[in-house]
Design a protein around this motif. Structure first.
Motif, PDB file in Angstrom:
ATOM      1  N   ALA A   1      38.761  54.370  30.799  1.00  0.00           N
ATOM      2  CA  ALA A   1      37.316  53.687  30.848  1.00  0.00           C
ATOM      3  C   ALA A   1      37.188  52.364  31.584  1.00  0.00           C
ATOM      4  CB  ALA A   1      36.502  53.742  29.602  1.00  0.00           C
ATOM      5  N   ALA A   2      38.072  51.521  31.171  1.00  0.00           N
ATOM      6  CA  ALA A   2      38.259  50.042  31.797  1.00  0.00           C
ATOM      7  C   ALA A   2      38.578  50.173  33.262  1.00  0.00           C
ATOM      8  CB  ALA A   2      39.140  49.309  31.046  1.00  0.00           C
ATOM      9  N   VAL A   3      39.324  50.902  33.730  1.00  0.00           N
ATOM     10  CA  VAL A   3      39.759  51.135  35.010  1.00  0.00           C
ATOM     11  C   VAL A   3      38.745  51.558  35.800  1.00  0.00           C
ATOM     12  CG1 VAL A   3      41.454  52.254  36.704  1.00  0.00           C
ATOM     13  CG2 VAL A   3      42.303  51.108  34.387  1.00  0.00           C
ATOM     14  N   GLU A   4      37.964  52.733  35.413  1.00  0.00           N
ATOM     15  CA  GLU A   4      36.851  53.345  35.979  1.00  0.00           C
ATOM     16  C   GLU A   4      35.606  52.459  35.918  1.00  0.00           C
ATOM     17  OE1 GLU A   4      36.771  57.199  34.150  1.00  0.00           O
ATOM     18  OE2 GLU A   4      38.759  57.825  35.169  1.00  0.00           O
ATOM     19  N   SER A   5      35.547  51.625  35.264  1.00  0.00           N
ATOM     20  CA  SER A   5      34.230  50.835  35.242  1.00  0.00           C
ATOM     21  C   SER A   5      33.974  50.124  36.458  1.00  0.00           C
ATOM     22  CB  SER A   5      34.382  49.620  33.799  1.00  0.00           C
ATOM     23  OG  SER A   5      33.084  48.890  33.858  1.00  0.00           O
ATOM     24  N   SER A   6      32.434  50.218  36.916  1.00  0.00           N
ATOM     25  CA  SER A   6      32.529  49.422  37.985  1.00  0.00           C
ATOM     26  C   SER A   6      31.351  48.197  37.716  1.00  0.00           C
ATOM     27  CB  SER A   6      31.530  50.583  39.199  1.00  0.00           C
ATOM     28  OG  SER A   6      30.596  51.011  38.339  1.00  0.00           O
ATOM     29  N   SER A   7      31.073  48.170  36.432  1.00  0.00           N
ATOM     30  CA  SER A   7      29.979  47.031  35.978  1.00  0.00           C
ATOM     31  C   SER A   7      30.842  45.733  35.869  1.00  0.00           C
ATOM     32  CB  SER A   7      29.547  47.447  34.612  1.00  0.00           C
ATOM     33  OG  SER A   7      28.834  46.611  34.183  1.00  0.00           O
ATOM     34  N   ALA A   8      30.392  44.824  36.857  1.00  0.00           N
ATOM     35  CA  ALA A   8      30.967  43.214  36.901  1.00  0.00           C
ATOM     36  C   ALA A   8      30.413  42.624  35.506  1.00  0.00           C
ATOM     37  CB  ALA A   8      30.363  42.847  37.916  1.00  0.00           C
ATOM     38  N   ASP A   9      29.377  43.124  34.629  1.00  0.00           N
ATOM     39  CA  ASP A   9      29.060  42.480  33.451  1.00  0.00           C
ATOM     40  C   ASP A   9      29.922  43.113  32.532  1.00  0.00           C
ATOM     41  OD1 ASP A   9      26.948  41.152  34.649  1.00  0.00           O
ATOM     42  OD2 ASP A   9      25.577  42.345  33.895  1.00  0.00           O
ATOM     43  N   GLU A  10      30.403  44.286  32.449  1.00  0.00           N
ATOM     44  CA  GLU A  10      31.289  44.717  31.533  1.00  0.00           C
ATOM     45  C   GLU A  10      32.589  44.297  31.555  1.00  0.00           C
ATOM     46  OE1 GLU A  10      32.038  49.049  31.636  1.00  0.00           O
ATOM     47  OE2 GLU A  10      30.782  49.164  29.647  1.00  0.00           O
ATOM     48  N   ARG A  11      33.046  44.149  33.043  1.00  0.00           N
ATOM     49  CA  ARG A  11      34.416  43.555  33.162  1.00  0.00           C
ATOM     50  C   ARG A  11      34.597  42.164  33.001  1.00  0.00           C
ATOM     51  NH1 ARG A  11      38.039  45.865  37.307  1.00  0.00           N
ATOM     52  NH2 ARG A  11      37.492  48.379  37.326  1.00  0.00           N
ATOM     53  N   GLU A  12      33.575  41.493  33.163  1.00  0.00           N
ATOM     54  CA  GLU A  12      33.632  39.908  32.714  1.00  0.00           C
ATOM     55  C   GLU A  12      33.505  39.556  31.363  1.00  0.00           C
ATOM     56  OE1 GLU A  12      33.500  35.807  32.783  1.00  0.00           O
ATOM     57  OE2 GLU A  12      33.973  37.170  34.191  1.00  0.00           O
ATOM     58  N   ALA A  13      32.862  40.546  30.348  1.00  0.00           N
ATOM     59  CA  ALA A  13      32.951  40.613  29.222  1.00  0.00           C
ATOM     60  C   ALA A  13      34.371  40.815  28.590  1.00  0.00           C
ATOM     61  CB  ALA A  13      31.920  41.354  28.461  1.00  0.00           C
ATOM     62  N   TRP A  14      34.983  41.665  28.967  1.00  0.00           N
ATOM     63  CA  TRP A  14      36.338  42.178  28.668  1.00  0.00           C
ATOM     64  C   TRP A  14      37.364  40.737  29.114  1.00  0.00           C
ATOM     65  CZ3 TRP A  14      35.886  47.478  31.121  1.00  0.00           C
ATOM     66  CH2 TRP A  14      35.228  48.576  30.401  1.00  0.00           C
ATOM     67  N   ARG A  15      37.017  40.342  30.246  1.00  0.00           N
ATOM     68  CA  ARG A  15      37.912  39.287  30.664  1.00  0.00           C
ATOM     69  C   ARG A  15      37.834  38.166  29.825  1.00  0.00           C
ATOM     70  NH1 ARG A  15      37.989  34.697  31.988  1.00  0.00           N
ATOM     71  NH2 ARG A  15      35.533  34.481  32.232  1.00  0.00           N
ATOM     72  N   ALA A  16      36.519  37.824  29.342  1.00  0.00           N
ATOM     73  CA  ALA A  16      36.254  36.596  28.553  1.00  0.00           C
ATOM     74  C   ALA A  16      36.929  36.781  27.193  1.00  0.00           C
ATOM     75  CB  ALA A  16      34.707  36.523  28.544  1.00  0.00           C
ATOM     76  N   LYS A  17      36.753  38.120  26.721  1.00  0.00           N
ATOM     77  CA  LYS A  17      37.388  38.404  25.275  1.00  0.00           C
ATOM     78  C   LYS A  17      38.845  38.230  25.274  1.00  0.00           C
ATOM     79  CE  LYS A  17      36.504  41.371  21.566  1.00  0.00           C
ATOM     80  NZ  LYS A  17      35.793  42.906  21.242  1.00  0.00           N
ATOM     81  N   GLY A  18      39.611  38.771  26.365  1.00  0.00           N
ATOM     82  CA  GLY A  18      40.893  38.708  26.746  1.00  0.00           C
ATOM     83  C   GLY A  18      41.566  37.286  26.737  1.00  0.00           C
ATOM     84  N   ALA A  19      40.653  36.349  27.593  1.00  0.00           N
ATOM     85  CA  ALA A  19      41.080  35.134  27.708  1.00  0.00           C
ATOM     86  C   ALA A  19      40.832  34.214  26.528  1.00  0.00           C
ATOM     87  CB  ALA A  19      40.185  34.312  28.842  1.00  0.00           C
ATOM     88  N   ALA A  20      39.866  34.691  25.549  1.00  0.00           N
ATOM     89  CA  ALA A  20      39.763  34.038  24.081  1.00  0.00           C
ATOM     90  C   ALA A  20      40.962  34.474  23.141  1.00  0.00           C
ATOM     91  CB  ALA A  20      38.588  34.499  23.613  1.00  0.00           C
ATOM     92  N   PHE A  21      41.435  35.658  23.484  1.00  0.00           N
ATOM     93  CA  PHE A  21      42.531  36.181  22.646  1.00  0.00           C
ATOM     94  C   PHE A  21      43.809  35.520  23.009  1.00  0.00           C
ATOM     95  CE2 PHE A  21      46.329  39.070  22.673  1.00  0.00           C
ATOM     96  CZ  PHE A  21      46.157  39.390  21.354  1.00  0.00           C
ATOM     97  N   PHE A  22      44.327  35.301  24.343  1.00  0.00           N
ATOM     98  CA  PHE A  22      45.358  34.532  24.885  1.00  0.00           C
ATOM     99  C   PHE A  22      45.366  33.052  24.408  1.00  0.00           C
ATOM    100  CE2 PHE A  22      45.987  38.238  27.752  1.00  0.00           C
ATOM    101  CZ  PHE A  22      47.157  38.613  26.947  1.00  0.00           C
TER     102      PHE A  22
END
Length: 99
Positions: free
Chosen positions: A52-73
């Motif tokens: 689902a993450a790979v197939e997602s074309s929503s920039a907002d959704e991807r940005e939310a995931w990126r921010a969450k991942g950056a916070a995790f690291f």
């Protein structure tokens, strides 16, 4: 006289290096799955979420995931500041700049 190149040996060395890099990548992905707790998920669920993450074309959704991942690291960098070295300091500087 010029020394001839051993192309077979060079190709073998490149192949060995490529295999080592691929093995390291696989190991790091496995460590990431464990560190996030995703290893507790059923394999079908984990695969579906990744697809689902790979197939997602929503920039907002991807940005939310990126921010969450950056916070995790960044959070992991602070916990292991002694081992991480530069990551721990970078996370503190980023946090101090935002406050």
């Amino acid at each position: 006289m010029r020394k001839t190149r051993d192309y077979d040996a060079e190709l073998k060395a490149l192949g060995d290096k490529a295999r080592a890099i691929k093995a390291k990548k696989v190991q790091q992905l496995g460590e990431l799955v464990i560190a996030t707790g995703a290893d507790a998920l059923d394999l079908d669920i984990l695969a579906g979420a990744l697809l689902a993450a790979v197939e997602s074309s929503s920039a907002d959704e991807r940005e939310a995931w990126r921010a969450k991942g950056a916070a995790f690291f960044q959070g992991r960098g602070r916990k292991t500041g002694q081992r991480a070295g530069g990551n721990g300091e970078g996370a503190k500087q980023t946090g101090a700049g935002e406050a």
